[in-house]
Design a protein around this motif. Structure first.
Motif, PDB file in Angstrom:
ATOM      1  N   LEU A  68      10.777   2.861  67.448  1.00 49.83           N
ATOM      2  CA  LEU A  68       9.642   2.325  68.206  1.00 49.83           C
ATOM      3  C   LEU A  68       8.359   3.076  67.862  1.00 49.83           C
ATOM      4  O   LEU A  68       7.309   2.465  67.669  1.00 49.83           O
ATOM      5  CB  LEU A  68       9.922   2.401  69.712  1.00 49.83           C
ATOM      6  CG  LEU A  68       8.816   1.895  70.635  1.00 49.83           C
ATOM      7  CD1 LEU A  68       8.570   0.398  70.409  1.00 49.83           C
ATOM      8  CD2 LEU A  68       9.162   2.169  72.084  1.00 49.83           C
ATOM      9  N   VAL A  69       8.451   4.388  67.748  1.00 49.39           N
ATOM     10  CA  VAL A  69       7.284   5.180  67.342  1.00 49.39           C
ATOM     11  C   VAL A  69       6.821   4.750  65.956  1.00 49.39           C
ATOM     12  O   VAL A  69       5.620   4.550  65.721  1.00 49.39           O
ATOM     13  CB  VAL A  69       7.612   6.693  67.374  1.00 49.39           C
ATOM     14  CG1 VAL A  69       6.517   7.508  66.714  1.00 49.39           C
ATOM     15  CG2 VAL A  69       7.842   7.155  68.798  1.00 49.39           C
ATOM     16  N   ALA A 118       5.960  -4.751  74.111  1.00 54.36           N
ATOM     17  CA  ALA A 118       6.324  -4.740  75.534  1.00 54.36           C
ATOM     18  C   ALA A 118       7.826  -4.590  75.726  1.00 54.36           C
ATOM     19  O   ALA A 118       8.285  -3.785  76.550  1.00 54.36           O
ATOM     20  CB  ALA A 118       5.823  -6.016  76.207  1.00 54.36           C
ATOM     21  N   ILE A 119       8.608  -5.331  74.965  1.00 53.80           N
ATOM     22  CA  ILE A 119      10.065  -5.234  75.061  1.00 53.80           C
ATOM     23  C   ILE A 119      10.525  -3.832  74.678  1.00 53.80           C
ATOM     24  O   ILE A 119      11.376  -3.234  75.347  1.00 53.80           O
ATOM     25  CB  ILE A 119      10.735  -6.304  74.185  1.00 53.80           C
ATOM     26  CG1 ILE A 119      10.472  -7.694  74.766  1.00 53.80           C
ATOM     27  CG2 ILE A 119      12.234  -6.050  74.047  1.00 53.80           C
ATOM     28  CD1 ILE A 119      10.828  -8.832  73.840  1.00 53.80           C
ATOM     29  N   GLY A 120       9.937  -3.284  73.610  1.00 58.92           N
ATOM     30  CA  GLY A 120      10.294  -1.937  73.185  1.00 58.92           C
ATOM     31  C   GLY A 120       9.965  -0.893  74.230  1.00 58.92           C
ATOM     32  O   GLY A 120      10.751   0.030  74.478  1.00 58.92           O
ATOM     33  N   LEU A 121       8.809  -1.039  74.881  1.00 59.60           N
ATOM     34  CA  LEU A 121       8.431  -0.078  75.917  1.00 59.60           C
ATOM     35  C   LEU A 121       9.303  -0.199  77.157  1.00 59.60           C
ATOM     36  O   LEU A 121       9.593   0.806  77.813  1.00 59.60           O
ATOM     37  CB  LEU A 121       6.953  -0.240  76.268  1.00 59.60           C
ATOM     38  CG  LEU A 121       5.979   0.178  75.169  1.00 59.60           C
ATOM     39  CD1 LEU A 121       4.544  -0.113  75.589  1.00 59.60           C
ATOM     40  CD2 LEU A 121       6.142   1.646  74.810  1.00 59.60           C
ATOM     41  N   VAL A 136      13.803   2.308  80.231  1.00 61.06           N
ATOM     42  CA  VAL A 136      15.190   2.335  80.691  1.00 61.06           C
ATOM     43  C   VAL A 136      15.897   3.574  80.151  1.00 61.06           C
ATOM     44  O   VAL A 136      16.637   4.255  80.878  1.00 61.06           O
ATOM     45  CB  VAL A 136      15.928   1.041  80.272  1.00 61.06           C
ATOM     46  CG1 VAL A 136      17.424   1.156  80.500  1.00 61.06           C
ATOM     47  CG2 VAL A 136      15.356  -0.155  81.011  1.00 61.06           C
ATOM     48  N   ILE A 137      15.665   3.886  78.888  1.00 61.07           N
ATOM     49  CA  ILE A 137      16.285   5.069  78.281  1.00 61.07           C
ATOM     50  C   ILE A 137      15.822   6.333  78.989  1.00 61.07           C
ATOM     51  O   ILE A 137      16.627   7.221  79.303  1.00 61.07           O
ATOM     52  CB  ILE A 137      15.966   5.128  76.768  1.00 61.07           C
ATOM     53  CG1 ILE A 137      16.701   4.012  76.037  1.00 61.07           C
ATOM     54  CG2 ILE A 137      16.336   6.498  76.184  1.00 61.07           C
ATOM     55  CD1 ILE A 137      16.279   3.846  74.583  1.00 61.07           C
TER      56      ILE A 137
END
Length: 92
Positions: free
Chosen positions: A40-41, A68-71, A76-77
Protein backbone atom coordinates in the motif's frame (compact mmCIF):
# COMPACT_ATOMS: atom_id res chain seq x y z
CA UNK A 1 -5.46 -0.43 -25.37
CA UNK A 2 -3.28 0.52 -22.43
CA UNK A 3 -1.39 3.75 -22.60
CA UNK A 4 2.34 4.04 -22.00
CA UNK A 5 1.79 5.80 -18.67
CA UNK A 6 -0.64 3.15 -17.47
CA UNK A 7 1.85 0.41 -18.34
CA UNK A 8 4.59 2.30 -16.49
CA UNK A 9 2.30 2.56 -13.48
CA UNK A 10 1.52 -1.16 -13.51
CA UNK A 11 5.16 -2.13 -14.08
CA UNK A 12 6.32 0.08 -11.22
CA UNK A 13 3.77 -1.44 -8.85
CA UNK A 14 4.66 -5.00 -9.86
CA UNK A 15 8.38 -4.26 -9.51
CA UNK A 16 7.79 -2.80 -6.03
CA UNK A 17 5.78 -5.84 -4.93
CA UNK A 18 8.30 -8.33 -6.31
CA UNK A 19 11.13 -6.48 -4.59
CA UNK A 20 9.12 -6.59 -1.36
CA UNK A 21 8.69 -10.35 -1.60
CA UNK A 22 12.41 -10.84 -2.18
CA UNK A 23 13.49 -8.51 0.63
CA UNK A 24 10.95 -9.79 3.15
CA UNK A 25 11.80 -13.40 2.33
CA UNK A 26 15.52 -12.65 2.69
CA UNK A 27 14.88 -11.06 6.08
CA UNK A 28 12.69 -13.97 7.16
CA UNK A 29 9.69 -11.74 7.88
CA UNK A 30 7.38 -12.52 4.98
CA UNK A 31 3.91 -12.03 6.47
CA UNK A 32 0.73 -11.21 4.59
CA UNK A 33 -0.11 -8.17 6.74
CA UNK A 34 3.36 -6.67 6.42
CA UNK A 35 3.40 -7.33 2.69
CA UNK A 36 0.01 -5.63 2.31
CA UNK A 37 1.00 -2.54 4.30
CA UNK A 38 4.27 -2.10 2.41
CA UNK A 39 2.50 -2.72 -0.90
CA UNK A 40 0.00 0.00 0.00
CA UNK A 41 2.86 2.38 0.79
CA UNK A 42 4.44 1.54 -2.56
CA UNK A 43 1.09 1.99 -4.32
CA UNK A 44 0.72 5.47 -2.84
CA UNK A 45 4.30 6.34 -3.82
CA UNK A 46 3.79 5.11 -7.39
CA UNK A 47 0.59 7.16 -7.64
CA UNK A 48 2.42 10.31 -6.58
CA UNK A 49 5.51 9.69 -8.69
CA UNK A 50 3.51 9.03 -11.85
CA UNK A 51 0.92 11.78 -11.36
CA UNK A 52 0.29 13.83 -14.50
CA UNK A 53 0.78 17.58 -14.34
CA UNK A 54 -2.08 18.95 -16.42
CA UNK A 55 -4.61 16.32 -17.48
CA UNK A 56 -5.86 13.38 -15.42
CA UNK A 57 -6.64 10.30 -17.51
CA UNK A 58 -9.87 8.42 -16.89
CA UNK A 59 -8.14 5.38 -15.41
CA UNK A 60 -6.47 7.53 -12.73
CA UNK A 61 -9.84 8.87 -11.56
CA UNK A 62 -10.65 5.37 -10.28
CA UNK A 63 -7.55 5.18 -8.09
CA UNK A 64 -9.13 6.91 -5.04
CA UNK A 65 -11.46 3.90 -4.68
CA UNK A 66 -8.46 1.58 -4.44
CA UNK A 67 -6.80 3.95 -2.00
CA UNK A 68 -9.93 4.01 0.19
CA UNK A 69 -10.21 0.22 0.20
CA UNK A 70 -6.51 -0.09 1.01
CA UNK A 71 -6.78 2.37 3.89
CA UNK A 72 -9.81 0.54 5.31
CA UNK A 73 -7.93 -2.77 5.24
CA UNK A 74 -4.92 -1.00 6.79
CA UNK A 75 -7.18 0.28 9.58
CA UNK A 76 -8.47 -3.24 10.22
CA UNK A 77 -4.90 -4.53 10.43
CA UNK A 78 -3.93 -1.78 12.90
CA UNK A 79 -6.97 -2.43 15.10
CA UNK A 80 -6.27 -6.19 15.11
CA UNK A 81 -2.64 -5.58 16.10
CA UNK A 82 -3.67 -3.18 18.88
CA UNK A 83 -6.17 -5.71 20.22
CA UNK A 84 -3.42 -8.36 20.26
CA UNK A 85 -1.19 -6.08 22.34
CA UNK A 86 -3.81 -5.06 24.91
CA UNK A 87 -4.25 -7.29 27.93
CA UNK A 88 -7.37 -9.48 28.03
CA UNK A 89 -10.43 -7.93 29.67
CA UNK A 90 -9.76 -4.33 28.65
CA UNK A 91 -12.90 -4.20 26.51
CA UNK A 92 -14.87 -6.78 28.44
Amino acid sequence: MATRRRLQFIQAQIAWMLALVVVLAALGSLELELFFVLSLVGFLMVIELTAPIAVTPTWRRRLPWFIAIGLIVFGVIVVRRILEILPPGVFG
